[in-house]
Scaffold this active site. Structure first.
Site: not given
Length: 337
Positions: A46-47, A187
């Site tokens: 997600s990052h 997410d």
């Protein structure tokens, strides 16, 4: 489709190419690529480099200052401020963090406030820059309003992450980086991208009802972790990384966005502690006390925060990073020729 395996250097070069080809100045591109590659390296999807898609959208929006020159201000013996001049935050952090470390080592405690920055990355890479220099640190940022307060039904808070790091004499630091929402917004966006459902305790829809549909969740509101406890921490982040440092709350950041759907623009607060100065002559003993705490966690079969990230980091260094073929193709398509 078969995954595409890239070395960390190749992934960094790809990220820089995507960013610079879309007009971002080279110093900013290098700093941002370092942050996003760190996320992918540590298997935090997600990052990771998936966020380049949002970065490019921000670059093309006209809101971000592509060649911003962050201004570092030495405010007091324990405070440094950086005006990011409406550029991405990583370069502003790089320029201000060394003065932060110097101040913390002299005074025991110091703070870095970054203003007017577009923030689009994880906090733990920043924290690890500080723990690598023997400094303990706490960082926090607001974002766009997308999280309802406990008991509420409408977005007010951002995901409002908090990260903390403690340097250790041997091995990796003790580090955690967590949103005060149930999950990072990225997410939910990844579930939307893959067409999969989300747990129905992550978010509520526009009518305030629990939902497992990421589309409806993104139109409704995310939930805080731990109910009222997460809600209180989220409000704390709003205050300390907003009004305290003279910057925007998450709701104001969303208003500033004005429907563009780009990276949030706001402030960031990092507080640094010098354990050797705080501990004085008992520093070694205090270090042993900290290690006893960590041993007490591990010895009963529990896992220290970031342990899975560190294991993923080792794999990535040795074997490279596997990107889904579609994501790799999407990133190549972002490169302006």
């Amino acid at each position: 489709m078969v995954d595409v395996v890239l070395s960390l250097d190749q992934l960094h070069a790809l990220a820089v190419n995507v960013l610079t080809s879309n007009g971002l100045g080279a110093p900013h591109a290098q700093a941002m690529a370092k942050m996003l590659v760190a996320g992918q390296r540590d298997d935090c999807q997600s990052h990771g480099v998936w966020r380049l898609i949002g970065c490019v959208k921000t670059l093309r929006s006209g809101k971000l200052n592509l060649d911003a020159k962050p201004s570092v201000q030495d405010i007091s013996p324990a405070l440094v401020k950086v005006d990011a001049q409406y550029g991405f935050s990583p370069l502003a952090f790089e320029l201000g963090s060394q003065m932060l470390v110097e101040k913390a080592k002299r005074t025991g405690i110091a703070a870095l406030a970054i203003n007017n920055c577009f923030h689009f990355s994880a906090l733990w890479p920043e924290i690890e820059v500080l723990t690598d220099q023997g400094i303990s640190a706490l960082a926090m940022v607001p974002s766009h309003s997308c999280v309802a307060p406990a008991g509420g039904t409408k977005p007010l808070f951002g995901t409002n992450p908090i990260a903390f790091g403690w340097p250790r004499p041997d091995g990796m630091p003790f580090v955690f980086d967590m949103a005060t929402s149930r999950i990072a917004r990225g997410d939910i966006e990844l579930h939307q991208r893959s067409g999969s459902k989300i747990p129905n305790d992550w978010a509520i829809d526009e009518d305030g009802q629990p939902t497992d549909d990421p589309e409806r969740a993104l139109k409704g509101a995310m939930l805080t972790f731990g109910g009222y406890k997460g809600s209180a921490l989220s409000a704390m982040v709003e205050l300390l990384a907003g009004p305290l440092i003279g910057d925007m709350l998450s709701r104001k950041s969303l208003e500033f966005d004005d429907g563009a759907g780009v990276a949030p623009c706001h402030g960031e607060l990092i507080i640094a502690f010098n354990p050797s100065l705080f501990g004085g002559t008992d520093f070694v003993e205090n270090s042993h006390r900290a290690e006893a705490l960590f041993a007490g966690i591990v010895d009963q079969g529990a896992r220290l925060p970031s342990q899975r990230r560190f294991e993923a980091r080792k794999r990535s260094v040795e074997h490279g990073v596997a990107l889904p073929a579609k994501l790799h193709a999407d990133l190549l398509n972002l490169i302006e020729t």
